[in-house]
Design an enzyme around this catalytic site. Structure first.
Site, PDB file in Angstrom:
ATOM      1  N   VAL A   1       3.143  -2.752   3.566  1.00 50.06           N
ATOM      2  CA  VAL A   1       1.778  -2.692   4.104  1.00 50.06           C
ATOM      3  C   VAL A   1       0.798  -2.608   2.945  1.00 50.06           C
ATOM      4  O   VAL A   1      -0.111  -3.426   2.815  1.00 50.06           O
ATOM      5  CB  VAL A   1       1.614  -1.476   5.044  1.00 50.06           C
ATOM      6  CG1 VAL A   1       0.152  -1.323   5.467  1.00 50.06           C
ATOM      7  CG2 VAL A   1       2.489  -1.649   6.270  1.00 50.06           C
ATOM      8  N   ASP A   2       0.991  -1.638   2.088  1.00 47.17           N
ATOM      9  CA  ASP A   2       0.159  -1.457   0.901  1.00 47.17           C
ATOM     10  C   ASP A   2       1.077  -1.022  -0.248  1.00 47.17           C
ATOM     11  O   ASP A   2       1.505   0.129  -0.275  1.00 47.17           O
ATOM     12  CB  ASP A   2      -0.893  -0.391   1.170  1.00 47.17           C
ATOM     13  CG  ASP A   2      -1.696  -0.029  -0.075  1.00 47.17           C
ATOM     14  OD1 ASP A   2      -1.590  -0.755  -1.078  1.00 47.17           O
ATOM     15  OD2 ASP A   2      -2.415   0.981  -0.037  1.00 47.17           O
ATOM     16  N   PRO A   3       1.397  -1.965  -1.145  1.00 49.78           N
ATOM     17  CA  PRO A   3       0.900  -3.349  -1.242  1.00 49.78           C
ATOM     18  C   PRO A   3       1.683  -4.310  -0.354  1.00 49.78           C
ATOM     19  O   PRO A   3       2.861  -4.099  -0.096  1.00 49.78           O
ATOM     20  CB  PRO A   3       1.121  -3.683  -2.710  1.00 49.78           C
ATOM     21  CG  PRO A   3       2.354  -2.905  -3.065  1.00 49.78           C
ATOM     22  CD  PRO A   3       2.274  -1.611  -2.287  1.00 49.78           C
TER      23      PRO A   3
END
Length: 288
Positions: free
Chosen positions: A184-186
């Protein structure tokens, strides 16, 4: 000069890290006798339109943290063979009980912190076709090197370290995939950002300013802790990440600051988001 607030927050975070380090061994001993449960409201995968024979592909998943269950459910739904390598066998049991094809999953004991881990990693990477490392990020390079040794594709959800980047040419020369930052992040945050930016450029627009906010924002009905924040990392990993330096491009200038200034008042922002309400956000690593 470090602000008093930043110093205070940094010291508190370090105290929490020290506390977690001292209690970590006791918690690990409890894992094998604990019962784990996961949310069961994830959407079901759609039938595949691919002609790939997934039954002939074996995927080795290193680690069994909170990000692992949805991955296993997805891969199992499509018929892949899966090996879960985990320090705590008990963590894999509820996942296997829930999947469509439990017979396709094998669980192996792997404690990456022990000397015996090297031989186990070597054997598993030799056996698998794709190696997915969801171990703590400091062990990704070790796993990647062994995957490279046996000519196996490799992926993680973590940021690309300099040590991982150094392996890029070797993977490319062998025609192997080494995919990082696919979470998701990153990951999704980058993809959604490029979707917006590409759309602007395709319509002859110009990007004057762009920033994105990403984090563990729970649905309102699950927002039940003082932080209003939930995550699938180990708590220690979240705290350690809060000490990272950051690098940003602001008004045409590259701004770099040490981790000790991450929570200085000038670097913490308040924003009101639709459907969510008030949030606080801060700069994240190298976003230049």
């Amino acid at each position: 000069r470090q602000s008093p607030m930043a110093s205070s927050v940094t010291e508190k975070i370090q105290n929490l890290i020290d506390f977690i380090n001292t209690t970590n061994n006791e918690e690990e001993k409890k894992e094998d006798s604990s019962t784990f449960s996961y949310l069961t409201t994830a959407p079901q995968p759609q039938p595949s339109t691919s002609d790939i024979d997934t039954s002939k592909i074996k995927i080795v998943v290193l680690g069994c943290g909170l990000v692992v269950p949805p991955l296993i459910e997805y891969l199992n739904f499509y018929g892949y063979q899966i090996i879960i390598a985990t320090r705590s066998i008990a963590k894999a049991d509820p996942i296997i009980q829930k999947v469509t094809n439990p017979q396709l999953i094998r669980v192996e004991k792997l404690d990456i912190t022990q000397a015996s881990a090297d031989k186990i990693l070597d054997r598993l990477c030799n056996e698998g076709d794709i190696i997915v490392s969801l171990l703590p990020y400091i062990y990704h390079v070790k796993a990647a090197k062994i995957a490279l040794k046996y000519n196996k594709h490799f992926c993680t959800t973590s940021y690309i370290s300099d040590e991982m980047k150094a392996l890029d040419d070797q993977f490319k020369k062998k025609g192997l995939l080494c995919l990082n930052e696919c979470g998701v992040d990153p990951g999704l945050d980058h993809m959604s950002a490029m979707k917006i930016i590409d759309n602007v450029h395709e319509n002859n627009g110009k990007i004057v300013s762009f920033y994105s906010i990403c984090g563990g924002l729970p649905a309102p009905e699950f927002n039940d802790n003082p932080f209003g924040y939930k995550f699938s990392w180990a708590p220690r990993g979240v705290l350690l990440a809060s000490r990272n330096p950051f690098k940003q491009l602001i008004d045409g200038q590259v701004i770099e600051r040490p981790g000790s200034e991450l929570f200085a008042p000038k670097n913490v922002y308040n924003e009101k988001l639709k459907l969510i309400g008030d949030v606080e956000w801060y700069y994240n690593r190298d976003s230049y």
